[in-house]
Design a protein around this motif. Structure first.
Motif, mmCIF file in Angstrom:
data_model
loop_
_atom_site.group_PDB
_atom_site.id
_atom_site.type_symbol
_atom_site.label_atom_id
_atom_site.label_comp_id
_atom_site.label_asym_id
_atom_site.label_seq_id
_atom_site.Cartn_x
_atom_site.Cartn_y
_atom_site.Cartn_z
ATOM 1 N N SER A 42 1.143 -1.381 -0.300
ATOM 2 C CA SER A 42 -0.082 0.335 -0.061
ATOM 3 C C SER A 42 0.900 1.435 -0.052
ATOM 4 O O SER A 42 0.268 2.363 -0.613
ATOM 5 N N ARG A 43 1.737 1.522 0.862
ATOM 6 C CA ARG A 43 2.677 2.566 0.456
ATOM 7 C C ARG A 43 3.541 2.829 -0.561
ATOM 8 O O ARG A 43 3.802 4.007 -0.957
ATOM 9 N N SER A 44 3.824 1.415 -1.145
ATOM 10 C CA SER A 44 4.916 1.660 -2.182
ATOM 11 C C SER A 44 3.715 2.071 -4.084
ATOM 12 O O SER A 44 4.536 1.650 -5.112
ATOM 13 N N ALA A 45 2.279 1.601 -3.201
ATOM 14 C CA ALA A 45 1.786 1.434 -4.284
ATOM 15 C C ALA A 45 1.236 2.946 -5.138
ATOM 16 O O ALA A 45 1.425 2.368 -7.161
ATOM 17 N N ALA A 46 2.153 3.576 -5.070
ATOM 18 C CA ALA A 46 2.574 4.870 -5.910
ATOM 19 C C ALA A 46 3.201 4.456 -7.385
ATOM 20 O O ALA A 46 3.446 5.294 -7.703
ATOM 21 N N LEU A 47 4.367 3.479 -6.422
ATOM 22 C CA LEU A 47 5.167 3.481 -7.537
ATOM 23 C C LEU A 47 4.863 2.710 -8.462
ATOM 24 O O LEU A 47 5.671 2.435 -9.324
ATOM 25 N N GLY A 48 3.077 2.045 -8.784
ATOM 26 C CA GLY A 48 3.396 0.907 -9.287
ATOM 27 C C GLY A 48 3.759 0.303 -8.918
ATOM 28 O O GLY A 48 3.600 -0.795 -8.236
ATOM 29 N N ARG A 49 3.707 -1.014 -9.465
ATOM 30 C CA ARG A 49 4.061 -2.624 -9.475
ATOM 31 C C ARG A 49 5.709 -2.654 -9.113
ATOM 32 O O ARG A 49 6.277 -3.516 -9.872
ATOM 33 N N THR A 79 -3.922 -5.211 -7.234
ATOM 34 C CA THR A 79 -3.084 -3.570 -8.504
ATOM 35 C C THR A 79 -3.349 -2.424 -7.621
ATOM 36 O O THR A 79 -3.459 -2.515 -6.430
ATOM 37 N N PRO A 80 -1.350 -2.168 -7.913
ATOM 38 C CA PRO A 80 -1.361 -1.036 -6.865
ATOM 39 C C PRO A 80 -2.736 -0.162 -6.756
ATOM 40 O O PRO A 80 -3.106 0.577 -6.028
ATOM 41 N N GLU A 81 -3.447 0.865 -8.419
ATOM 42 C CA GLU A 81 -4.719 0.978 -7.554
ATOM 43 C C GLU A 81 -6.143 0.431 -7.331
ATOM 44 O O GLU A 81 -6.542 1.610 -6.098
ATOM 45 N N GLN A 82 -5.863 -0.830 -6.568
ATOM 46 C CA GLN A 82 -6.416 -1.413 -6.004
ATOM 47 C C GLN A 82 -6.172 -1.680 -3.857
ATOM 48 O O GLN A 82 -6.875 -0.445 -3.525
ATOM 49 N N LEU A 83 -4.607 -1.173 -4.381
ATOM 50 C CA LEU A 83 -4.415 -1.288 -2.474
ATOM 51 C C LEU A 83 -4.235 0.586 -2.301
ATOM 52 O O LEU A 83 -4.854 0.968 -1.142
ATOM 53 N N LEU A 84 -4.128 1.435 -3.266
ATOM 54 C CA LEU A 84 -4.024 2.841 -2.828
ATOM 55 C C LEU A 84 -5.374 3.348 -2.781
ATOM 56 O O LEU A 84 -5.842 4.194 -1.342
ATOM 57 N N ALA A 85 -6.552 2.631 -3.435
ATOM 58 C CA ALA A 85 -8.429 2.793 -2.898
ATOM 59 C C ALA A 85 -8.075 1.881 -1.744
ATOM 60 O O ALA A 85 -8.904 2.925 -0.609
ATOM 61 N N ARG A 87 -5.825 1.922 1.219
ATOM 62 C CA ARG A 87 -5.086 2.576 2.120
ATOM 63 C C ARG A 87 -6.316 3.826 2.003
ATOM 64 O O ARG A 87 -6.182 4.284 3.648
ATOM 65 N N TYR A 88 -6.314 4.888 1.209
ATOM 66 C CA TYR A 88 -7.181 6.077 1.725
ATOM 67 C C TYR A 88 -8.621 5.764 2.657
ATOM 68 O O TYR A 88 -8.956 6.432 2.890
ATOM 69 N N GLU A 89 -8.910 4.748 2.317
ATOM 70 C CA GLU A 89 -10.373 3.892 2.831
ATOM 71 C C GLU A 89 -10.105 4.289 4.270
ATOM 72 O O GLU A 89 -11.038 4.359 4.800
ATOM 73 N N ALA A 90 -9.372 3.566 4.678
ATOM 74 C CA ALA A 90 -9.066 3.107 5.132
ATOM 75 C C ALA A 90 -8.845 4.287 6.072
ATOM 76 O O ALA A 90 -9.092 4.183 7.262
ATOM 77 N N ALA A 91 -7.991 4.758 5.334
ATOM 78 C CA ALA A 91 -6.720 6.377 6.265
ATOM 79 C C ALA A 91 -9.187 7.664 6.533
ATOM 80 O O ALA A 91 -8.868 8.451 8.121
ATOM 81 N N GLY A 92 -9.472 7.360 5.627
ATOM 82 C CA GLY A 92 -10.715 8.717 6.513
ATOM 83 C C GLY A 92 -11.457 7.623 7.428
ATOM 84 O O GLY A 92 -12.227 8.216 7.997
ATOM 85 N N LEU A 146 -6.420 16.065 3.720
ATOM 86 C CA LEU A 146 -5.229 16.755 4.994
ATOM 87 C C LEU A 146 -5.019 15.174 5.025
ATOM 88 O O LEU A 146 -3.103 15.488 5.158
ATOM 89 N N TRP A 147 -5.176 14.421 4.524
ATOM 90 C CA TRP A 147 -4.420 12.841 5.003
ATOM 91 C C TRP A 147 -3.138 12.879 4.081
ATOM 92 O O TRP A 147 -2.399 12.675 4.170
ATOM 93 N N HIS A 148 -3.839 13.405 2.691
ATOM 94 C CA HIS A 148 -3.048 13.200 1.339
ATOM 95 C C HIS A 148 -1.840 14.407 1.382
ATOM 96 O O HIS A 148 -0.690 14.620 1.283
#
Length: 273
Positions: A42-49, A79-85, A87-92, A146-148
């Motif tokens: 999840s933390r590396s997902a912004a980098l892609g695979r 996918t990285p996109e699923q992990l990013l989503a 992560r954001y859902e969990a943060a919120g 704010l989290w971002h």
């Protein structure tokens, strides 16, 4: 510089809680990942695979074998996109559980933090993990904005910190042992979470004693001086973000952010699960 560091530290729990809250583990599990794989992916997902080697390089202080247990296998599940989503859902969800969305100064804190984060985005050079997150779209939800923003500020500072460690010849395990030597974080937690084997840890301690940086298990005077130098230079490298606020703006952010950090702590969001 002192005000900028205080602004970062006061608001950092808003980001840092994502590594401890059950909301994250629940969503990663739904994607077929355990908590450690979920963290790395999840933390590396912004980098892609991301490959294990890329994460070893950019996260810096985890034992390589631990990272290789998680990656690239995690990408077979999500996918990285699923992990990013996720992560954001969990943060919120976690931030709402702490009542952050109800704090009266949310808009003011967001405005200051976003201004600093956007200033940081003008300086991506040499900061790969930060740059990957900076390329992500800003969320629509102010709470997630704010989290971002704080995520960007954390990774901006973190990439600079790694640069300083490399400059001073402080390797990944050395950095952990020196951190343990401050007494600020329990050594067993650092050993468990970063997964360095006991023989390698002991060898690093001996190496740092020979450099005069450890006195027993604690930092020597020289070790304290080196660590302070690294922290001061890391603060200086983070200034391109916070200089956009000026001294008064940093002091204002630090003042307004205090109840945000307190709410995170009071809600238990920083307790290891």
């Amino acid at each position: 510089m002192k005000a900028a560091r205080q602004a970062w530290r006061r608001l950092e729990p808003v980001h840092g809680m994502i590594y401890f809250v059950p909301e994250g583990r629940k969503r990663y599990a739904a994607l077929g990942l355990n908590s450690r794989a979920g963290y790395f992916a999840s933390r590396s997902a912004a980098l892609g695979r991301a490959s294990a080697e890329l994460v070893i390089a950019t996260f810096y202080n985890f034992h390589p074998a631990l990272v290789r247990q998680a990656l690239p296998a995690a990408w077979d599940h999500a996918t990285p996109e699923q992990l990013l989503a996720a992560r954001y859902e969990a943060a919120g969800e976690a931030l709402r559980r702490a009542g952050i969305h109800e704090l009266p100064e949310l808009d003011a804190v967001l405005a200051l933090a976003r201004r600093a984060a956007e200033a940081a985005c003008e300086h991506p050079q040499g900061r790969p993990l930060f740059a990957a997150h900076a390329a992500l779209a800003w969320p629509d939800d102010p709470l997630l904005q704010l989290w971002h923003a704080q995520t960007l500020l954390r990774e901006f500072r973190g990439d600079g910190h790694i640069g300083m460690l490399l400059t001073e010849g402080v390797g990944p395990l050395d950095a952990l042992v020196l951190h343990a030597g401050t007494g600020e974080v329990p050594t067993p937690f650092l050993k468990l979470s970063r997964a360095w084997p006991e023989p390698e840890w002991a060898a690093a301690e001996e190496r740092l004693r020979e450099r005069g940086l450890l006195d027993g298990d604690l930092l020597s005077a020289e070790g304290k001086s080196l660590r302070q130098h690294i922290e001061d230079r890391t603060d200086a490298l983070a200034l391109p973000a916070y200089s956009a606020l000026g001294e008064d703006g940093c002091e204002r952010l630090a003042e307004l952010a205090r109840p945000f950090g307190r709410a995170i702590v009071d809600a238990g969001l920083l307790k290891p699960g």
